[in-house]
Design a protein around this motif. Structure first.
Motif, short mmCIF file in Angstrom:
data_model
loop_
_atom_site.label_atom_id
_atom_site.label_comp_id
_atom_site.label_asym_id
_atom_site.label_seq_id
_atom_site.Cartn_x
_atom_site.Cartn_y
_atom_site.Cartn_z
N ASP A 193 0.81 -1.22 0.00
CA ASP A 193 0.00 0.00 0.00
C ASP A 193 0.84 1.27 0.00
OD1 ASP A 193 0.99 -0.03 2.57
OD2 ASP A 193 -0.96 -0.26 3.54
N ASN A 194 2.14 1.15 -0.26
CA ASN A 194 3.02 2.32 -0.28
C ASN A 194 2.74 3.20 -1.48
OD1 ASN A 194 4.47 -0.19 0.79
ND2 ASN A 194 5.58 1.46 1.78
N ARG A 199 9.02 9.12 2.22
CA ARG A 199 9.61 8.25 3.23
C ARG A 199 9.00 6.85 3.23
NH1 ARG A 199 9.38 11.38 8.80
NH2 ARG A 199 7.29 11.82 8.00
N THR A 200 7.78 6.72 2.76
CA THR A 200 7.15 5.41 2.68
C THR A 200 7.02 4.95 1.23
OG1 THR A 200 4.93 6.40 2.67
CG2 THR A 200 5.85 5.77 4.82
N GLY A 201 7.78 5.57 0.34
CA GLY A 201 7.67 5.29 -1.08
C GLY A 201 8.52 4.13 -1.55
N VAL A 205 11.58 2.64 1.00
CA VAL A 205 11.22 1.43 1.75
C VAL A 205 11.84 0.18 1.15
CG1 VAL A 205 9.31 -0.04 2.49
CG2 VAL A 205 9.09 2.46 2.59
N TYR A 206 11.80 0.06 -0.18
CA TYR A 206 12.21 -1.20 -0.81
C TYR A 206 13.55 -1.13 -1.53
CZ TYR A 206 7.39 -2.28 0.26
OH TYR A 206 6.21 -2.48 0.93
N GLU A 221 15.13 8.20 -5.62
CA GLU A 221 14.02 9.08 -5.25
C GLU A 221 13.93 10.26 -6.22
OE1 GLU A 221 10.71 10.43 -3.00
OE2 GLU A 221 11.74 8.50 -3.09
N THR A 243 -2.52 5.05 -2.94
CA THR A 243 -2.11 3.85 -2.22
C THR A 243 -1.73 2.74 -3.20
OG1 THR A 243 -3.55 4.35 -0.35
CG2 THR A 243 -2.90 2.06 -0.64
#
Length: 377
Positions: A193-194, A199-201, A205-206, A221, A243
Motif C-alpha cells: 500500500d506504499n 519516506r514510505t515510497g 522502503v524497498y 528518489e 495507495t
C-alpha cells in the motif's frame, strides 16, 4: 469418502507449492488410500503465480525476455482464452539477478513489458500481472518502453533503462503505445500500500532490499520524482500519491497511470484465477501453508487468504509451515483448526529446508491418522 483440498503456497528456498502439495498428498494416502486429495497450489501474486494458474488448467506460454539487467531470461506466462497471467518475478525479479548481483540504479522492468507485449500480440485482452519480487525501482518506465512509450532526455534521445537514468529524463511520449495495450484491461495482483514517493515510497522502503545504498536511494528518489512529473504531464493528472503505486519499485504507478490498471489483493486474485471456489465446493478439509507463518502472514499472505475463503463456506482449514510463530488461538479467528510446523519435527532449519518433502510427508501421515481417530475419514 473424505475429500482434502491441498492449497499451499511455496516453501521459499525449499519446495515449490506443487511439491509441497504432492508431499502432503503422498503422506495422507499412505495412511488412508481412501482419502481423495486434490492439489491446487496457490500464490500471493509473487513467484509461483503463473505456476498456480498452469496447475489449475491454464496453458503455459514460453517466452524469452531481457532480465532485470538485460540478460536473456527464459520465462513463461499463463493463457486461457483472452486472459493472460504475467509474473514480474520470473521475468525481472530479484531472485533471477545474474550471480545474485544487484543493480539498484540500472535494473529495469523492460523485460516485463516484453512478456506483456507477447501476450497482447497473441490476442490477450485481459492481463493480470503478479507484482511481487521486483529487482528494480524504475516506476514501470521500462515496462512502458517495451510497450511502445518513449522516455526522452534533453537531446531527444531515449534515456537508458533503470530508475537512476530517469533523473535525466525530460519528456514521456505515449503516442507510440501499442493499441492493444491501450485497449486491454490490466489487473495488478498486489498487496503493497506504499505510495510512489517519500519516506514510505518505493525507493525509501524497498530500495535497500534491492541493493541501494544511501546515495543510490537519493538518486532513485530523484528519478521517481522526475518520472512522476513526466507522467503527470503526459496524462494530465498526478496519481503518484495513490495507495499502492509504490508496489514493485513503482511498477504499479506506471501501470495504473498509463495503462489504467486496477490493483487487487494478490491472494484474492490468484484464488479467482484458479477457481478456488469451485474446488472448495466439494471439499471436507483444506490444507494450506507457506514456509514461514508469521505476523506478515496475517496481512494478505496466501494461507490466510485461503483460510478466509474456506471459512466463508464452512470448510475447516489446517495450516502447515516450515516454522510458525502464530499461536493456534489467533489462527482460530481466521478459521484455522490446527497448525503444524516442520520445525517441531526438525529444529535445525538447514535440515528442515533440505528435508522438507520428507517432513511434509510425515505431517500428511499425522493429519490422516488424526482424521481416522476422529472418525472423519
Amino acid at each position: 469418502m473424505t475429500r482434502i483440498l491441498l492449497a499451499p503456497d511455496k516453501f521459499k528456498g525449499s519446495l515449490s507449492a506443487a511439491e509441497v502439495s504432492r508431499a502432503l498428498a503422498e503422506g495422507l494416502v499412505s495412511v488412508d488410500p481412501s482419502l481423495e486429495t486434490v492439489c491446487l497450489p496457490v500464490a500471493d501474486g509473487g513467484d509461483g503465480t503463473v505456476d498456480a494458474a498452469v496447475t489449475a488448467g491454464w496453458d503455459r506460454i514460453a517466452v524469452t525476455c531481457p532480465g532485470p539487467t538485460g540478460e536473456p531470461v527464459n520465462t513463461s506466462y499463463a493463457r486461457r482464452g483472452n486472459d493472460a497471467v504475467v509474473e514480474l518475478a520470473s521475468a525481472v525479479g530479484l531472485e533471477i539477478l545474474p550471480g545474485g548481483r544487484s543493480d539498484a540504479l540500472g535494473a529495469s522492468t523492460f523485460g516485463l513489458g516484453t512478456v506483456i507485449a507477447h501476450a497482447l500480440e497473441a490476442g490477450a485482452g485481459r492481463i493480470v500481472v503478479g507484482l511481487g519480487g521486483s529487482a528494480s525501482t524504475d516506476g514501470g518506465a521500462g515496462m512502458l518502453s517495451a510497450l511502445g512509450a518513449r522516455i526522452l532526455d534533453a537531446d531527444g534521445n531515449d534515456v537508458a533503462r533503470g530508475g537512476g537514468a530517469l533523473r535525466g529524463a525530460v519528456h514521456l511520449d505515449v503516442s507510440g503505445l501499442l493499441p492493444s495495450a491501450r485497449n486491454a484491461v490490466f489487473e495488478l495482483a498486489c498487496d503493497v500500500d506504499n505510495p510512489l514517493l517519500g519516506r514510505t515510497g518505493a525507493a525509501a522502503v524497498y530500495g535497500p532490499q534491492k541493493g541501494a545504498g544511501p546515495q543510490e536511494l537519493l538518486y532513485l528518489e530523484h528519478g521517481m520524482r522526475q518520472w512522476a512529473h513526466l507522467v503527470r504531464n503526459a496524462i494530465g493528472r498526478d496519481v503518484s500519491g495513490l495507495t499502492g503505486t509504490g508496489a514493485a519499485g513503482g511498477t504499479a504507478f506506471g501501470a495504473i497511470a498509463v495503462l489504467g490498471a486496477v490493483a487487487k489483493p494478490g491472494i484474492d486474485t490468484v484464488l479467482e484465477l484458479i477457481d478456488f471456489a469451485g474446488a472448495l465446493a466439494g471439499a471436507d478439509l483444506v490444507v494450506t501453508g507457506e514456509g514461514s507463518l508469521d505476523e506478515q502472514s496475517l496481512y494478505g499472505k496466501a494461507p490466510i487468504g485461503v483460510a478466509h475463503a474456506a471459512r466463508d463456506t464452512g470448510v475447516s482449514v489446517i495450516t502447515v509451515a516450515g516454522r510458525s510463530v502464530i499461536g493456534l488461538d489467533r489462527l482460530r479467528t481466521h478459521g484455522i483448526v490446527a497448525s503444524y510446523a516442520l520445525a517441531d519435527l526438525e529444529p535445525d532449519p538447514r535440515i528442515s529446508m533440505r528435508d522438507a518433502a520428507r517432513l511434509l510427508h510425515e505431517v500428511g501421515r499425522t493429519v490422516a491418522t488424526t482424521l481416522i481417530l476422529e472418525g472423519t475419514s
